[in-house]
Design a protein around this motif. Structure first.
Motif, mmCIF file in Angstrom:
data_model
loop_
_atom_site.group_PDB
_atom_site.id
_atom_site.type_symbol
_atom_site.label_atom_id
_atom_site.label_comp_id
_atom_site.label_asym_id
_atom_site.label_seq_id
_atom_site.Cartn_x
_atom_site.Cartn_y
_atom_site.Cartn_z
ATOM 1 N N HIS A 35 7.923 15.233 14.281
ATOM 2 C CA HIS A 35 6.821 14.877 13.406
ATOM 3 C C HIS A 35 7.374 14.656 12.009
ATOM 4 C CE1 HIS A 35 3.782 16.194 10.476
ATOM 5 N NE2 HIS A 35 2.894 15.723 11.312
ATOM 6 N N ILE A 36 6.931 13.574 11.355
ATOM 7 C CA ILE A 36 7.344 13.315 9.976
ATOM 8 C C ILE A 36 6.146 12.766 9.201
ATOM 9 C CG2 ILE A 36 8.171 10.977 10.487
ATOM 10 C CD1 ILE A 36 10.296 11.384 8.328
ATOM 11 N N SER A 37 6.060 13.149 7.939
ATOM 12 C CA SER A 37 5.071 12.577 7.019
ATOM 13 C C SER A 37 5.817 12.151 5.769
ATOM 14 C CB SER A 37 4.004 13.608 6.639
ATOM 15 O OG SER A 37 3.207 13.927 7.757
ATOM 16 N N PHE A 38 5.490 10.951 5.269
ATOM 17 C CA PHE A 38 6.140 10.471 4.061
ATOM 18 C C PHE A 38 5.234 9.490 3.328
ATOM 19 C CE2 PHE A 38 7.626 7.881 7.595
ATOM 20 C CZ PHE A 38 7.472 6.576 7.138
ATOM 21 N N LYS A 39 5.547 9.287 2.065
ATOM 22 C CA LYS A 39 4.777 8.428 1.177
ATOM 23 C C LYS A 39 5.060 6.956 1.482
ATOM 24 C CE LYS A 39 2.566 8.720 -2.937
ATOM 25 N NZ LYS A 39 1.374 9.487 -3.132
ATOM 26 N N VAL A 40 3.982 6.163 1.570
ATOM 27 C CA VAL A 40 4.075 4.709 1.700
ATOM 28 C C VAL A 40 3.158 4.118 0.639
ATOM 29 C CG1 VAL A 40 3.675 2.694 3.158
ATOM 30 C CG2 VAL A 40 4.518 4.798 4.179
ATOM 31 N N LYS A 46 -8.582 -1.170 4.131
ATOM 32 C CA LYS A 46 -8.331 -0.867 5.541
ATOM 33 C C LYS A 46 -7.280 -1.787 6.146
ATOM 34 C CE LYS A 46 -12.785 1.215 6.392
ATOM 35 N NZ LYS A 46 -14.052 1.158 7.104
ATOM 36 N N ASP A 47 -7.135 -2.984 5.597
ATOM 37 C CA ASP A 47 -6.109 -3.904 6.107
ATOM 38 C C ASP A 47 -4.713 -3.338 5.885
ATOM 39 O OD1 ASP A 47 -7.937 -5.737 7.059
ATOM 40 O OD2 ASP A 47 -7.911 -6.953 5.230
ATOM 41 N N CYS A 48 -4.519 -2.665 4.757
ATOM 42 C CA CYS A 48 -3.219 -2.034 4.484
ATOM 43 C C CYS A 48 -2.923 -0.997 5.561
ATOM 44 C CB CYS A 48 -3.225 -1.329 3.132
ATOM 45 S SG CYS A 48 -3.635 -2.360 1.735
ATOM 46 N N ARG A 49 -3.912 -0.152 5.824
ATOM 47 C CA ARG A 49 -3.745 0.904 6.825
ATOM 48 C C ARG A 49 -3.430 0.285 8.180
ATOM 49 N NH1 ARG A 49 -7.102 2.877 10.517
ATOM 50 N NH2 ARG A 49 -8.917 1.915 9.552
ATOM 51 N N SER A 64 2.460 8.457 18.083
ATOM 52 C CA SER A 64 1.211 8.291 17.322
ATOM 53 C C SER A 64 1.521 8.043 15.855
ATOM 54 C CB SER A 64 0.307 9.517 17.482
ATOM 55 O OG SER A 64 0.868 10.641 16.850
ATOM 56 N N VAL A 65 0.584 7.353 15.193
ATOM 57 C CA VAL A 65 0.731 6.975 13.787
ATOM 58 C C VAL A 65 -0.616 7.143 13.109
ATOM 59 C CG1 VAL A 65 1.321 5.115 12.204
ATOM 60 C CG2 VAL A 65 2.384 5.191 14.438
ATOM 61 N N GLU A 66 -0.591 7.693 11.901
ATOM 62 C CA GLU A 66 -1.817 7.779 11.106
ATOM 63 C C GLU A 66 -1.452 7.607 9.634
ATOM 64 O OE1 GLU A 66 -5.388 10.842 9.879
ATOM 65 O OE2 GLU A 66 -4.172 11.286 11.633
ATOM 66 N N ARG A 71 -4.156 9.432 0.198
ATOM 67 C CA ARG A 71 -2.921 10.114 -0.213
ATOM 68 C C ARG A 71 -1.691 9.232 -0.076
ATOM 69 N NH1 ARG A 71 -3.435 14.816 3.641
ATOM 70 N NH2 ARG A 71 -1.298 14.180 3.886
ATOM 71 N N ASN A 72 -1.869 8.052 0.525
ATOM 72 C CA ASN A 72 -0.744 7.145 0.812
ATOM 73 C C ASN A 72 0.339 7.848 1.622
ATOM 74 O OD1 ASN A 72 -2.103 5.230 -0.606
ATOM 75 N ND2 ASN A 72 -0.435 4.703 -1.950
#
Length: 122
Positions: A35-40, A46-49, A64-66, A71-72
């Motif tokens: 599992h990893i979380s990082f800033k993008v 919603k198009d960006c997401r 999985s991706v969220e 919070r970006n």
């Protein structure tokens, strides 16, 4: 107490047998996931997401991706045997989005929709 000692010795000496002896089943496909979380960096639509999640979800080994727009932060569950955090971040940058450690090329950034553009720091 004797039963507890026997159970503990089974658990610590032969884990592959102790789980079945206790009636437990292990989903071995889950053992290799990380599992990893990082800033993008992105716009706030919603198009960006969707764009970011689509790129990452197609990568090999990604389960999985969220992407949290407020919070970006991108959270990915993946198989580290198939892909690395660096590989995930590089693909996000190739799609035109900067991460906390990788930067999109100007050409890639220029291709994303205007609504997804963000204030890029040099």
């Amino acid at each position: 107490m004797k039963i507890m000692t026997i159970l503990l010795s089974l658990i610590f000496t032969a884990p592959e047998y102790s789980y079945s002896a206790l009636g437990l089943k292990i989903d071995e496909s889950r053992l290799h996931h990380a599992h990893i979380s990082f800033k993008v960096y992105s716009g706030d639509c919603k198009d960006c997401r969707k764009s970011i999640e689509k790129v990452v979800s197609k990568l090999p080994g990604v389960e999985s991706v969220e992407f949290n727009l407020r919070r970006n932060m991108l959270t990915v569950v993946y198989d580290p045997i198939e892909i690395t955090p660096k590989g995930i971040k590089e693909q996000v940058s190739k799609a035109g989005f900067d991460t906390d450690t990788t930067k999109a090329t100007k050409e890639a950034y220029d291709k994303i929709p205007d609504c997804c553009k963000y204030d890029r720091k040099s």
